[in-house]
Design an enzyme around this catalytic site. Structure first.
Site, PDB file in Angstrom:
ATOM      1  CB  SER A 124     -41.671 -60.174 -30.905  1.00  0.00           C
ATOM      2  OG  SER A 124     -40.899 -59.079 -30.492  1.00  0.00           O
ATOM      3  CE1 TYR A 148     -43.294 -61.694 -25.427  1.00  0.00           C
ATOM      4  CE2 TYR A 148     -41.528 -60.387 -26.393  1.00  0.00           C
ATOM      5  CZ  TYR A 148     -42.821 -60.853 -26.430  1.00  0.00           C
ATOM      6  OH  TYR A 148     -43.648 -60.491 -27.465  1.00  0.00           O
ATOM      7  CE  LYS A 152     -44.517 -63.621 -28.371  1.00  0.00           C
ATOM      8  NZ  LYS A 152     -45.898 -63.991 -28.673  1.00  0.00           N
TER       9      LYS A 152
HETATM   10  P1  NAD Z   1     -51.914 -58.017 -24.597  1.00  0.00           P
HETATM   11  O1  NAD Z   1     -51.399 -58.467 -23.291  1.00  0.00           O
HETATM   12  O2  NAD Z   1     -52.696 -56.758 -24.655  1.00  0.00           O
HETATM   13  O3  NAD Z   1     -52.820 -59.175 -25.256  1.00  0.00           O
HETATM   14  C1  NAD Z   1     -52.617 -60.530 -24.969  1.00  0.00           C
HETATM   15  C2  NAD Z   1     -53.970 -61.103 -24.613  1.00  0.00           C
HETATM   16  O4  NAD Z   1     -53.827 -62.491 -24.341  1.00  0.00           O
HETATM   17  C3  NAD Z   1     -54.565 -60.473 -23.345  1.00  0.00           C
HETATM   18  O5  NAD Z   1     -55.891 -60.106 -23.619  1.00  0.00           O
HETATM   19  C4  NAD Z   1     -54.495 -61.581 -22.295  1.00  0.00           C
HETATM   20  O6  NAD Z   1     -55.571 -61.499 -21.375  1.00  0.00           O
HETATM   21  C5  NAD Z   1     -54.556 -62.814 -23.174  1.00  0.00           C
HETATM   22  N1  NAD Z   1     -53.901 -64.005 -22.602  1.00  0.00           N
HETATM   23  C6  NAD Z   1     -52.661 -64.071 -22.048  1.00  0.00           C
HETATM   24  N2  NAD Z   1     -52.397 -65.337 -21.689  1.00  0.00           N
HETATM   25  C7  NAD Z   1     -53.477 -66.079 -22.023  1.00  0.00           C
HETATM   26  C8  NAD Z   1     -53.809 -67.450 -21.900  1.00  0.00           C
HETATM   27  N3  NAD Z   1     -52.963 -68.321 -21.340  1.00  0.00           N
HETATM   28  N4  NAD Z   1     -55.004 -67.876 -22.368  1.00  0.00           N
HETATM   29  C9  NAD Z   1     -55.885 -67.009 -22.919  1.00  0.00           C
HETATM   30  N5  NAD Z   1     -55.630 -65.698 -23.061  1.00  0.00           N
HETATM   31  C10 NAD Z   1     -54.439 -65.235 -22.622  1.00  0.00           C
HETATM   32  O7  NAD Z   1     -50.682 -57.959 -25.605  1.00  0.00           O
HETATM   33  P2  NAD Z   1     -50.593 -57.385 -27.083  1.00  0.00           P
HETATM   34  O8  NAD Z   1     -49.705 -56.202 -27.055  1.00  0.00           O
HETATM   35  O9  NAD Z   1     -51.934 -57.273 -27.674  1.00  0.00           O
HETATM   36  O10 NAD Z   1     -49.768 -58.548 -27.766  1.00  0.00           O
HETATM   37  C11 NAD Z   1     -50.395 -59.606 -28.458  1.00  0.00           C
HETATM   38  C12 NAD Z   1     -49.335 -60.583 -28.927  1.00  0.00           C
HETATM   39  O11 NAD Z   1     -48.394 -59.903 -29.726  1.00  0.00           O
HETATM   40  C13 NAD Z   1     -48.541 -61.230 -27.777  1.00  0.00           C
HETATM   41  O12 NAD Z   1     -48.306 -62.573 -28.130  1.00  0.00           O
HETATM   42  C14 NAD Z   1     -47.255 -60.441 -27.774  1.00  0.00           C
HETATM   43  O13 NAD Z   1     -46.185 -61.209 -27.286  1.00  0.00           O
HETATM   44  C15 NAD Z   1     -47.077 -60.132 -29.244  1.00  0.00           C
HETATM   45  N6  NAD Z   1     -46.274 -58.925 -29.485  1.00  0.00           N
HETATM   46  C16 NAD Z   1     -46.616 -57.751 -28.898  1.00  0.00           C
HETATM   47  C17 NAD Z   1     -45.835 -56.629 -29.108  1.00  0.00           C
HETATM   48  C18 NAD Z   1     -46.151 -55.316 -28.450  1.00  0.00           C
HETATM   49  O14 NAD Z   1     -45.269 -54.477 -28.355  1.00  0.00           O
HETATM   50  N7  NAD Z   1     -47.365 -55.083 -27.979  1.00  0.00           N
HETATM   51  C19 NAD Z   1     -44.725 -56.706 -29.952  1.00  0.00           C
HETATM   52  C20 NAD Z   1     -44.415 -57.913 -30.545  1.00  0.00           C
HETATM   53  C21 NAD Z   1     -45.203 -59.027 -30.303  1.00  0.00           C
HETATM   54  C1  WQD Z   2     -38.739 -48.150 -27.080  1.00  0.00           C
HETATM   55  C2  WQD Z   2     -37.627 -47.122 -26.889  1.00  0.00           C
HETATM   56  C3  WQD Z   2     -36.360 -47.458 -24.883  1.00  0.00           C
HETATM   57  C4  WQD Z   2     -39.641 -46.567 -22.104  1.00  0.00           C
HETATM   58  C5  WQD Z   2     -40.296 -53.918 -26.450  1.00  0.00           C
HETATM   59  C6  WQD Z   2     -39.931 -55.372 -26.353  1.00  0.00           C
HETATM   60  C7  WQD Z   2     -40.122 -56.027 -27.687  1.00  0.00           C
HETATM   61  C8  WQD Z   2     -41.525 -55.781 -28.239  1.00  0.00           C
HETATM   62  C9  WQD Z   2     -41.881 -54.338 -28.218  1.00  0.00           C
HETATM   63  C10 WQD Z   2     -43.002 -57.526 -27.601  1.00  0.00           C
HETATM   64  C11 WQD Z   2     -36.319 -47.738 -26.386  1.00  0.00           C
HETATM   65  C12 WQD Z   2     -37.112 -46.142 -24.827  1.00  0.00           C
HETATM   66  C13 WQD Z   2     -38.886 -46.769 -23.254  1.00  0.00           C
HETATM   67  C14 WQD Z   2     -39.338 -45.454 -21.268  1.00  0.00           C
HETATM   68  C15 WQD Z   2     -37.577 -44.827 -22.794  1.00  0.00           C
HETATM   69  N1  WQD Z   2     -42.527 -56.385 -27.427  1.00  0.00           N
HETATM   70  N2  WQD Z   2     -37.871 -45.924 -23.582  1.00  0.00           N
HETATM   71  N3  WQD Z   2     -38.322 -44.631 -21.655  1.00  0.00           N
HETATM   72  O1  WQD Z   2     -37.816 -52.089 -25.929  1.00  0.00           O
HETATM   73  O2  WQD Z   2     -38.094 -51.512 -28.378  1.00  0.00           O
HETATM   74  O3  WQD Z   2     -39.447 -53.302 -27.398  1.00  0.00           O
HETATM   75  O4  WQD Z   2     -41.662 -53.800 -26.911  1.00  0.00           O
HETATM   76  O5  WQD Z   2     -42.625 -58.370 -28.368  1.00  0.00           O
HETATM   77  O6  WQD Z   2     -39.876 -57.382 -27.504  1.00  0.00           O
HETATM   78  O7  WQD Z   2     -38.581 -55.469 -25.942  1.00  0.00           O
HETATM   79  O8  WQD Z   2     -39.955 -50.995 -26.778  1.00  0.00           O
HETATM   80  O9  WQD Z   2     -41.410 -49.177 -26.018  1.00  0.00           O
HETATM   81  O10 WQD Z   2     -40.045 -50.438 -24.307  1.00  0.00           O
HETATM   82  O11 WQD Z   2     -38.894 -48.902 -25.901  1.00  0.00           O
HETATM   83  O12 WQD Z   2     -36.684 -44.069 -23.093  1.00  0.00           O
HETATM   84  O13 WQD Z   2     -39.964 -45.243 -20.211  1.00  0.00           O
HETATM   85  O14 WQD Z   2     -38.039 -46.190 -25.884  1.00  0.00           O
HETATM   86  O15 WQD Z   2     -35.106 -47.353 -24.290  1.00  0.00           O
HETATM   87  O16 WQD Z   2     -35.279 -47.019 -26.986  1.00  0.00           O
HETATM   88  P1  WQD Z   2     -38.684 -51.950 -27.099  1.00  0.00           P
HETATM   89  P2  WQD Z   2     -40.154 -49.886 -25.682  1.00  0.00           P
END
Ligand code: NAD
Ligand code: WQD
Length: 338
Positions: A124, A148, A152
């Site tokens: 991330s 979190y 990572k």
């Molecule tokens: P998500 O929660 O929708 O998907 C994660 C999946 O992993 C879920 O289906 C959950 O049931 C499964 N899971 C969790 N723990 C588990 C375990 N111990 N064993 C087996 N399955 C398990 O999340 P997402 O948004 O699809 O994110 C996927 C990956 O990408 C995550 O690692 C997340 O940290 C990373 N990521 C997400 C974002 C974002 O904003 N969505 C941003 C950056 C990184």
């Molecule tokens: C985006 C913008 C908020 C909600 C997070 C994690 C990051 C990654 C992605 C996993 C910001 C604003 C949000 C609301 C708002 N996840 N906001 N009202 O914080 O950039 O990233 O998700 O790895 O690690 O920190 O994403 O969608 O929460 O926020 O004004 O109700 O929207 O302040 O500027 P963020 P976000």
């Protein structure tokens, strides 16, 4: 290739399933459904008119992993499984160390034992901490501002050490910026349990009437309109980035790669575009800044282009239109009896 998707039933995993299928890859999903609905499997099956190969299991369950690797013999693993809520990681840190750190360690041990040394890891942009300069290149110093993010970073370090010790490993560390939107079919999308933490699902749930009003967290940042700026990326583009990252498998390299568009948009840009493109209203009010938020971040997306031949194709209009198609067709997410 034959690819195991840990966490493949989740938001990004399910979209990556679609992209991989479209490129002719064979896929097995392994998910414990801790943050996914089993109905996603039916939707994926409908899209391809084909049963979805899947195992309900936890990545911390070593003996099941051994069985899965023996039975399916995947060429590579794309490792999405983990917990991802920044706020929850402050109140329940052990959940994050267990799921994300111990879970990844167990997975890597099982992969090593099975001699499957190809992994694409979901990292991330949070590993860049507070940006010192924009755009964020992969060489920007790494730090964490929350538990979190710390997990990572630990997994990234684990992967670098593993590759350093045994260069037979091929590792693609994908640092996602802000994934939003949904598959254009409207059949799969983001279905967060409870009140969404992230901006886009909050917007779609306000638009559909599940939530009354969006709070904009701060309008006094040093940005064009005072609201936070992020690099939103369409989840279908992100999914294609994973297909492209498979190119790095069997190369004996370990490389971090940003997956973003390279362009930042403000919270107000997102609200206004969503309203215009979808002809719906998103009531909002300005609230206090959210602790831990940075003013702005966006990616330098050059490395992905150079190494993977990948770049994002879809703009914020498509992100808003596709996110709304999913939410308006599935107002309560996958399970309409909620
Ligand atoms: P998500 O929660 O929708 O998907 C994660 C999946 O992993 C879920 O289906 C959950 O049931 C499964 N899971 C969790 N723990 C588990 C375990 N111990 N064993 C087996 N399955 C398990 O999340 P997402 O948004 O699809 O994110 C996927 C990956 O990408 C995550 O690692 C997340 O940290 C990373 N990521 C997400 C974002 C974002 O904003 N969505 C941003 C950056 C990184
Ligand atoms: C985006 C913008 C908020 C909600 C997070 C994690 C990051 C990654 C992605 C996993 C910001 C604003 C949000 C609301 C708002 N996840 N906001 N009202 O914080 O950039 O990233 O998700 O790895 O690690 O920190 O994403 O969608 O929460 O926020 O004004 O109700 O929207 O302040 O500027 P963020 P976000």
């Amino acid at each position: 290739m034959k690819v195991l998707l840990t966490g493949g039933a989740g938001y990004i995993g399910s979209h990556t399933y679609v992209a991989l299928k479209e490129h002719g890859h064979e896929i097995v999903i392994l998910d414990n459904f801790s943050n996914a609905n089993r109905l996603v499997l039916d939707r994926l099956a409908q899209l391809f008119q084909e049963k979805v190969e899947h195992v309900e299991a936890d990545i911390r369950d070593r003996s099941t992993l051994d069985d899965v690797f023996e039975a399916h013999k995947p060429d590579a693993v794309i490792h999405f499984a983990g917990a991802k809520a920044v706020g929850e990681s402050a109140t329940d840190p052990l959940k994050y160390y267990s799921n994300n750190v111990s879970g990844s360690q167990t997975l890597l041990e099982a992969m090593d034992a099975a001699e499957i040394r190809n992994i694409v890891f979901s990292s991330s942009a949070t590993v860049y901490g507070v940006p010192q300069a924009l755009p964020l290149t992969e060489d920007h110093p790494l730090s964490s501002t929350n538990t979190y993010g710390a997990t990572k970073l630990i997994v990234e370090d684990m992967l670098r050490a593993l590759h350093g010790a045994d260069p037979r490993w091929s590792v693609a560390i994908l640092r996602y910026f802000n994934p939003v939107g949904a598959h254009p079919s409207g059949e799969i999308g983001e279905d967060p349990g409870g009140i969404p933490n992230n901006l886009m699902p909050y917007i779609t749930q306000v638009a559909v009437g599940r939530l009354a009003q969006l709070k904009v967290y701060g309008d006094d940042y040093d940005t064009s309109d005072g609201t936070g700026v992020r690099d939103y990326i369409h989840v279908s583009d992100l999914a294609q980035g994973h297909v492209a990252a498979l190119k790095l498998m069997n190369t004996g390299t370990c490389t971090p790669i940003n997956l973003g568009t390279g362009t930042g948009y403000s919270v107000l840009d997102m609200i206004k575009t969503f309203e215009r493109v979808n002809e719906v209203s998103v009531p909002y009010s300005i609230a206090e800044r959210r602790p831990g938020d940075v003013a702005a971040n966006w990616a330098d997306a050059q490395r992905a282009k150079e190494l993977l031949g990948w770049q994002a194709q879809l703009g914020i209009e498509a992100m808003c239109a596709d996110g709304w198609r999913w939410q308006s067709r599935n107002p309560k997410g996958y399970d309409q009896t909620n």
